[in-house]
Motif scaffolding. Structure first.
Motif, PDB file in Angstrom:
ATOM      1  N   ASP A  75       5.831  -6.547   2.458  1.00 43.72           N
ATOM      2  CA  ASP A  75       4.454  -7.040   2.520  1.00 43.72           C
ATOM      3  C   ASP A  75       3.759  -6.682   1.205  1.00 43.72           C
ATOM      4  O   ASP A  75       4.404  -6.313   0.230  1.00 43.72           O
ATOM      5  CB  ASP A  75       3.722  -6.506   3.754  1.00 43.72           C
ATOM      6  CG  ASP A  75       3.510  -4.987   3.718  1.00 43.72           C
ATOM      7  OD1 ASP A  75       3.790  -4.354   2.671  1.00 43.72           O
ATOM      8  OD2 ASP A  75       3.047  -4.429   4.729  1.00 43.72           O
ATOM      9  N   SER A  76       2.455  -6.749   1.187  1.00 45.92           N
ATOM     10  CA  SER A  76       1.727  -6.571  -0.074  1.00 45.92           C
ATOM     11  C   SER A  76       1.343  -5.128  -0.380  1.00 45.92           C
ATOM     12  O   SER A  76       0.928  -4.836  -1.504  1.00 45.92           O
ATOM     13  CB  SER A  76       0.454  -7.433  -0.064  1.00 45.92           C
ATOM     14  OG  SER A  76       0.794  -8.806  -0.010  1.00 45.92           O
ATOM     15  N   THR A  77       1.467  -4.209   0.583  1.00 41.34           N
ATOM     16  CA  THR A  77       0.915  -2.868   0.369  1.00 41.34           C
ATOM     17  C   THR A  77       1.883  -1.719   0.611  1.00 41.34           C
ATOM     18  O   THR A  77       1.564  -0.582   0.256  1.00 41.34           O
ATOM     19  CB  THR A  77      -0.322  -2.647   1.262  1.00 41.34           C
ATOM     20  OG1 THR A  77       0.054  -2.797   2.644  1.00 41.34           O
ATOM     21  CG2 THR A  77      -1.420  -3.655   0.930  1.00 41.34           C
ATOM     22  N   HIS A  78       3.047  -1.956   1.217  1.00 39.92           N
ATOM     23  CA  HIS A  78       3.953  -0.845   1.517  1.00 39.92           C
ATOM     24  C   HIS A  78       5.033  -0.713   0.449  1.00 39.92           C
ATOM     25  O   HIS A  78       5.579  -1.707  -0.033  1.00 39.92           O
ATOM     26  CB  HIS A  78       4.611  -1.037   2.889  1.00 39.92           C
ATOM     27  CG  HIS A  78       3.700  -0.733   4.035  1.00 39.92           C
ATOM     28  ND1 HIS A  78       2.877  -1.688   4.589  1.00 39.92           N
ATOM     29  CD2 HIS A  78       3.458   0.417   4.712  1.00 39.92           C
ATOM     30  CE1 HIS A  78       2.171  -1.144   5.569  1.00 39.92           C
ATOM     31  NE2 HIS A  78       2.493   0.135   5.651  1.00 39.92           N
ATOM     32  N   LEU A  79       5.339   0.541   0.111  1.00 46.78           N
ATOM     33  CA  LEU A  79       6.365   0.861  -0.878  1.00 46.78           C
ATOM     34  C   LEU A  79       7.257   1.974  -0.337  1.00 46.78           C
ATOM     35  O   LEU A  79       6.813   2.807   0.458  1.00 46.78           O
ATOM     36  CB  LEU A  79       5.726   1.330  -2.190  1.00 46.78           C
ATOM     37  CG  LEU A  79       4.853   0.317  -2.932  1.00 46.78           C
ATOM     38  CD1 LEU A  79       4.074   1.015  -4.042  1.00 46.78           C
ATOM     39  CD2 LEU A  79       5.697  -0.810  -3.493  1.00 46.78           C
ATOM     40  N   THR A  80       8.516   1.982  -0.775  1.00 46.20           N
ATOM     41  CA  THR A  80       9.420   3.053  -0.371  1.00 46.20           C
ATOM     42  C   THR A  80       9.109   4.330  -1.144  1.00 46.20           C
ATOM     43  O   THR A  80       8.929   5.402  -0.574  1.00 46.20           O
ATOM     44  CB  THR A  80      10.882   2.640  -0.613  1.00 46.20           C
ATOM     45  OG1 THR A  80      11.133   1.395   0.044  1.00 46.20           O
ATOM     46  CG2 THR A  80      11.827   3.692  -0.060  1.00 46.20           C
ATOM     47  N   VAL A  81       9.055   4.233  -2.464  1.00 47.57           N
ATOM     48  CA  VAL A  81       8.671   5.353  -3.327  1.00 47.57           C
ATOM     49  C   VAL A  81       7.307   5.044  -3.926  1.00 47.57           C
ATOM     50  O   VAL A  81       7.051   3.925  -4.365  1.00 47.57           O
ATOM     51  CB  VAL A  81       9.707   5.572  -4.442  1.00 47.57           C
ATOM     52  CG1 VAL A  81       9.176   6.530  -5.495  1.00 47.57           C
ATOM     53  CG2 VAL A  81      11.016   6.110  -3.865  1.00 47.57           C
ATOM     54  N   PHE A  82       6.429   6.027  -3.894  1.00 49.88           N
ATOM     55  CA  PHE A  82       5.073   5.834  -4.410  1.00 49.88           C
ATOM     56  C   PHE A  82       4.554   7.167  -4.927  1.00 49.88           C
ATOM     57  O   PHE A  82       5.224   8.201  -4.788  1.00 49.88           O
ATOM     58  CB  PHE A  82       4.148   5.283  -3.316  1.00 49.88           C
ATOM     59  CG  PHE A  82       4.037   6.187  -2.107  1.00 49.88           C
ATOM     60  CD1 PHE A  82       2.995   7.089  -1.991  1.00 49.88           C
ATOM     61  CD2 PHE A  82       4.991   6.134  -1.096  1.00 49.88           C
ATOM     62  CE1 PHE A  82       2.891   7.934  -0.885  1.00 49.88           C
ATOM     63  CE2 PHE A  82       4.895   6.969   0.019  1.00 49.88           C
ATOM     64  CZ  PHE A  82       3.847   7.867   0.118  1.00 49.88           C
TER      65      PHE A  82
ATOM     66  N   ARG B 271      -4.842  -8.064  -4.239  1.00 53.97           N
ATOM     67  CA  ARG B 271      -4.451  -8.007  -2.824  1.00 53.97           C
ATOM     68  C   ARG B 271      -3.036  -7.464  -2.659  1.00 53.97           C
ATOM     69  O   ARG B 271      -2.518  -7.458  -1.555  1.00 53.97           O
ATOM     70  CB  ARG B 271      -4.545  -9.413  -2.206  1.00 53.97           C
ATOM     71  CG  ARG B 271      -5.916 -10.077  -2.325  1.00 53.97           C
ATOM     72  CD  ARG B 271      -6.884  -9.552  -1.301  1.00 53.97           C
ATOM     73  NE  ARG B 271      -8.206 -10.148  -1.443  1.00 53.97           N
ATOM     74  CZ  ARG B 271      -8.583 -11.295  -0.862  1.00 53.97           C
ATOM     75  NH1 ARG B 271      -7.716 -11.973  -0.127  1.00 53.97           N
ATOM     76  NH2 ARG B 271      -9.809 -11.762  -1.025  1.00 53.97           N
ATOM     77  N   SER B 272      -2.398  -7.065  -3.765  1.00 54.81           N
ATOM     78  CA  SER B 272      -1.012  -6.626  -3.694  1.00 54.81           C
ATOM     79  C   SER B 272      -0.775  -5.475  -4.663  1.00 54.81           C
ATOM     80  O   SER B 272      -1.236  -5.509  -5.807  1.00 54.81           O
ATOM     81  CB  SER B 272      -0.067  -7.782  -4.035  1.00 54.81           C
ATOM     82  OG  SER B 272       1.268  -7.320  -4.181  1.00 54.81           O
ATOM     83  N   VAL B 273      -0.010  -4.472  -4.215  1.00 53.53           N
ATOM     84  CA  VAL B 273       0.352  -3.364  -5.095  1.00 53.53           C
ATOM     85  C   VAL B 273       1.367  -3.807  -6.148  1.00 53.53           C
ATOM     86  O   VAL B 273       1.575  -3.113  -7.151  1.00 53.53           O
ATOM     87  CB  VAL B 273       0.941  -2.181  -4.293  1.00 53.53           C
ATOM     88  CG1 VAL B 273      -0.111  -1.558  -3.390  1.00 53.53           C
ATOM     89  CG2 VAL B 273       2.162  -2.600  -3.491  1.00 53.53           C
TER      90      VAL B 273
END
Length: 400
Positions: free
Chosen positions: A77-84, A233-235
């Motif tokens: 999706d537009s906002t979730h990441l595995t590594v951040f 709207r997106s990381v």
């Protein structure tokens, strides 16, 4: 603001309020920690939240790289990441939640220039024998920020046991036009920051006992904050991901596929940068799963695509952004990460996966010809031929 400017603004704000820099930890927790990866900024500070004095004092701040396997299914999706990266601040038995929220408000509106009218907060409204968080609610009301009282959504814990307590989440309006609704009624309210009151320790039997001191733990995702400040709207449009999106996009991937491959490959580089190598168990398996999920998507339309086509500079830039180019917290002993060795590891894993697919596809086809796969079939494919269940399911999906 660039990500470097965001980090500097955050740390400078807390330095002015007497906070010292807490050392950043590796993604790999110290020996004896049962958790596979560092999942939040507070994870390395757990002993100090439980009452041990910290050598840096009672006010701390830092930026910490994190990995959450629980978000893997949401990546795309537009906002979730595995590594951040997580911007964090802590009061270890020092100031209270009202002070933390006021300082947070000052940073968001003053340091980062977010209009007060685009903010909304949620607080703990009570439940499970705990009363409502009137202090947090009254603080937000006094600042003129609308506030919504919720139940368990505003009770934070890092797992089934350990430190926990009520929290207050801060949301920013990302929609066009004036804000409408609340965070629970309109998804255009995006959470950027969480202020947690670490008051209790949860035991394996579910009991809550007060911690020796009540502390404050705050966490704000860097990539998501950058998205909000850019008005995006997106990381995936930010500094840390845009280059990955551009390079992966050269393979003619779009939408969810583009985001999954970009995220998983970037995450794999950061995990490799902290000394993890692909394997069949534990951290190595998480890394292997990230790479194989990315390669499965990458080869869906064109099996000739290869990670060899990615420029080495992309890896080097990622390691720099996650402060893994040298110093403690990278490879064992603190030696610099060698980009050439890292790239060779990626290409070797790609080669291994190609071979496994080549051997595994006819095996799965043969077993499938007898009918739907049973648990016994899955065990046989794994134990005899080294084909994990998720890979078998992927081969079945490709064949259908």
């Amino acid at each position: 603001m660039t990500t470097d400017e965001i980090i500097r603004t955050f740390l400078d704000h807390y330095h002015r309020h007497g906070h010292q820099d807490a050392p950043e930890s590796s993604l790999v927790p110290p020996s004896g920690d049962p958790v596979l990866f560092t999942t939040s900024g507070m994870h390395p500070l757990t002993p100090y939240l439980l009452g041990r004095p910290h050598p840096g004092g009672r006010r701390l701040a830092n930026v910490q790289r994190c990995l959450r396997t629980t978000d893997l299914d949401e990546v795309g999706d537009s906002t979730h990441l595995t590594v951040f990266q997580m911007l964090g601040s802590w009061s270890l038995g020092d100031y209270d939640i009202a002070t933390s929220l006021r300082w947070g408000y000052d940073l968001l509106t003053g340091g980062f220039g977010i209009p007060m009218g685009r903010l909304h907060a949620t607080v703990f409204g009570g439940g499970s024998g705990e009363g409502p968080d009137d202090t947090a609610r009254d603080t937000w009301t006094g600042l003129g920020v609308p506030v919504e009282a919720l139940g368990e959504d505003n009770w934070w814990s890092n797992g089934p046991t350990g430190p926990c307590g009520p929290d207050s989440e801060i949301f920013v309006w990302t929609g066009d036009g004036p804000p409408t609704g609340t965070p629970t009624t309109d998804a255009r309210w995006v959470e950027v920051w969480n202020h947690v009151q670490m008051r209790y320790h949860r035991h394996p039997d579910g009991r809550l006992t007060p911690l020796p001191v009540s502390s404050i733990d705050t966490g704000m995702g860097l990539e998501r904050l950058e998205m909000v400040l850019r008005g995006d709207r997106s990381v995936f449009t930010g500094d840390g991901l845009r280059r990955w999106v551009d390079e992966v996009g050269n393979w003619d991937l779009h939408g969810t596929d583009l985001r999954v491959v970009s995220d998983h490959l970037r995450s794999a580089v950061v995990v490799l940068g902290d000394g993890v190598r692909p394997g069949n168990t534990g951290r190595g398996y998480v890394l292997r799963r990230l790479l194989r999920r990315a390669l499965t998507v990458l080869w869906r339309d064109d099996p000739a695509r290869s990670l060899d086509e990615l420029p080495p500079e992309l890896y080097a830039e990622t390691l720099r952004r996650f402060r893994q180019t040298s110093g403690p917290g990278t490879l064992p002993g603190g030696q610099p990460v060698d980009v050439g060795s890292l790239r060779a590891t990626l290409l070797d894993e790609e080669r291994r996966f190609r071979g496994l697919l080549r051997r595994g596809r006819p095996l799965v086809d043969r077993v499938r010809a007898r009918g739907p796969l049973s648990e016994r079939d899955y065990h046989w494919l794994h134990d005899t031929h080294g084909l994990p269940r998720d890979l078998v399911d992927g081969l079945l999906a490709d064949a259908s």
